[in-house]
Design a protein around this motif. Structure first.
Motif, PDB file in Angstrom:
ATOM      1  N   ALA A 210       0.898  -1.073   0.076  1.00  0.00           N
ATOM      2  CA  ALA A 210      -0.212   0.145  -0.186  1.00  0.00           C
ATOM      3  C   ALA A 210       0.799   0.989  -0.294  1.00  0.00           C
ATOM      4  O   ALA A 210       0.780   1.998  -0.820  1.00  0.00           O
ATOM      5  N   ALA A 211       1.942   1.673   1.042  1.00  0.00           N
ATOM      6  CA  ALA A 211       2.478   2.213   0.991  1.00  0.00           C
ATOM      7  C   ALA A 211       3.557   2.860  -0.311  1.00  0.00           C
ATOM      8  O   ALA A 211       3.639   3.817  -1.190  1.00  0.00           O
ATOM      9  N   VAL A 212       4.041   1.749  -0.504  1.00  0.00           N
ATOM     10  CA  VAL A 212       4.637   1.419  -2.226  1.00  0.00           C
ATOM     11  C   VAL A 212       3.365   2.085  -3.734  1.00  0.00           C
ATOM     12  O   VAL A 212       3.881   2.823  -3.930  1.00  0.00           O
ATOM     13  N   LEU A 213       2.336   1.885  -3.431  1.00  0.00           N
ATOM     14  CA  LEU A 213       1.253   2.272  -4.780  1.00  0.00           C
ATOM     15  C   LEU A 213       1.265   3.594  -4.362  1.00  0.00           C
ATOM     16  O   LEU A 213       1.273   4.259  -5.571  1.00  0.00           O
ATOM     17  N   THR A 214       0.771   3.620  -3.410  1.00  0.00           N
ATOM     18  CA  THR A 214       1.127   5.524  -3.083  1.00  0.00           C
ATOM     19  C   THR A 214       2.077   6.467  -3.038  1.00  0.00           C
ATOM     20  O   THR A 214       1.912   7.535  -3.886  1.00  0.00           O
ATOM     21  N   PHE A 215       2.860   5.893  -2.636  1.00  0.00           N
ATOM     22  CA  PHE A 215       4.181   6.548  -2.948  1.00  0.00           C
ATOM     23  C   PHE A 215       4.520   6.983  -4.751  1.00  0.00           C
ATOM     24  O   PHE A 215       5.066   8.005  -5.495  1.00  0.00           O
ATOM     25  N   MET A 216       3.906   5.697  -5.371  1.00  0.00           N
ATOM     26  CA  MET A 216       3.817   6.314  -6.874  1.00  0.00           C
ATOM     27  C   MET A 216       3.408   6.559  -7.493  1.00  0.00           C
ATOM     28  O   MET A 216       3.913   7.351  -7.997  1.00  0.00           O
ATOM     29  N   ALA A 217       1.913   6.339  -7.037  1.00  0.00           N
ATOM     30  CA  ALA A 217       0.841   6.866  -6.985  1.00  0.00           C
ATOM     31  C   ALA A 217       1.082   8.698  -7.150  1.00  0.00           C
ATOM     32  O   ALA A 217       0.782   9.969  -8.274  1.00  0.00           O
ATOM     33  N   THR A 218       1.661   8.922  -6.531  1.00  0.00           N
ATOM     34  CA  THR A 218       2.246  10.711  -5.737  1.00  0.00           C
ATOM     35  C   THR A 218       3.546  11.130  -6.858  1.00  0.00           C
ATOM     36  O   THR A 218       3.477  11.756  -7.238  1.00  0.00           O
ATOM     37  N   ALA A 219       4.309  10.052  -7.255  1.00  0.00           N
ATOM     38  CA  ALA A 219       5.558  10.761  -7.769  1.00  0.00           C
ATOM     39  C   ALA A 219       5.063  11.160  -8.891  1.00  0.00           C
ATOM     40  O   ALA A 219       5.489  11.443 -10.423  1.00  0.00           O
ATOM     41  N   PHE A 220       4.519   9.642  -9.533  1.00  0.00           N
ATOM     42  CA  PHE A 220       4.001   9.932 -10.857  1.00  0.00           C
ATOM     43  C   PHE A 220       2.919  11.146 -11.387  1.00  0.00           C
ATOM     44  O   PHE A 220       2.594  11.943 -12.697  1.00  0.00           O
ATOM     45  N   ALA A 221       1.991  11.317 -10.356  1.00  0.00           N
ATOM     46  CA  ALA A 221       1.125  12.625 -10.352  1.00  0.00           C
ATOM     47  C   ALA A 221       1.980  14.510 -10.367  1.00  0.00           C
ATOM     48  O   ALA A 221       1.798  15.058 -11.023  1.00  0.00           O
TER      49      ALA A 221
END
Length: 159
Positions: A133-144
């Motif tokens: 969950a943390a990695v998916l959140t990090f990646m989504a934030t980085a992409f955005a």
């Protein structure tokens, strides 16, 4: 592929394999998970008398975590000595931006109970669902963020 990796890809593969082998070796041989943000917290247990930093989990692991962090620093030094100072790159950013970024990342790492590398390498490697969950959140934030920054950098055509 050259567009994605203009300096080649082999050194990224070698680095990833070394990191993975090191983290896996630490876990298999000792049962310890080697995240770097916990090294920061345990390091404060040497310097601060505050109750938070004097918890048993920090006091019991601070010795090996300090050696772990020292290995990171010595690895960077070995890289620089082996490949020369010319292999070191600068971001070109002012010091205040690096400091502010470091503070924000540190705050986020504490809020997420670990840093991006800890969750991505150690947490996912040991199949921890909170790390996914943390990695998916990090990646989504980085992409955005990357998309937003690219949009802000794109000049607007005059009508």
């Amino acid at each position: 592929m050259n567009g994605l990796f203009p300096m080649g890809w082999a050194h990224y593969l070698a680095g990833g394999l070394l990191i993975g082998a090191g983290v896996a070796g630490l876990y298999v041989l000792t049962g310890r998970v080697g995240g770097m943000s916990s090294v920061f917290s345990t390091s404060w247990s040497w310097l601060s008398d505050r109750a938070h930093f004097q918890q048993a989990r920090y006091l019991e692991s601070r010795g090996w975590r300090l050696v772990y962090a020292l290995g990171l620093v010595l690895g960077a030094l070995a890289w620089a000595l082996t490949l020369g100072a010319g292999s070191m790159r600068s971001t070109g950013l002012p010091a205040w931006q690096l400091l502010l970024g470091g503070l924000l990342v540190g705050y986020g790492a504490r809020r997420a109970n670990g840093c991006t590398s800890g969750h991505g390498i150690c947490g996912l490697g040991s199949m921890q669902w909170p790390s996914l969950a943390a990695v998916l959140t990090f990646m989504a934030t980085a992409f955005a963020t990357a998309q937003f920054m690219a949009l802000m950098a794109t000049p607007v055509a005059a009508p």
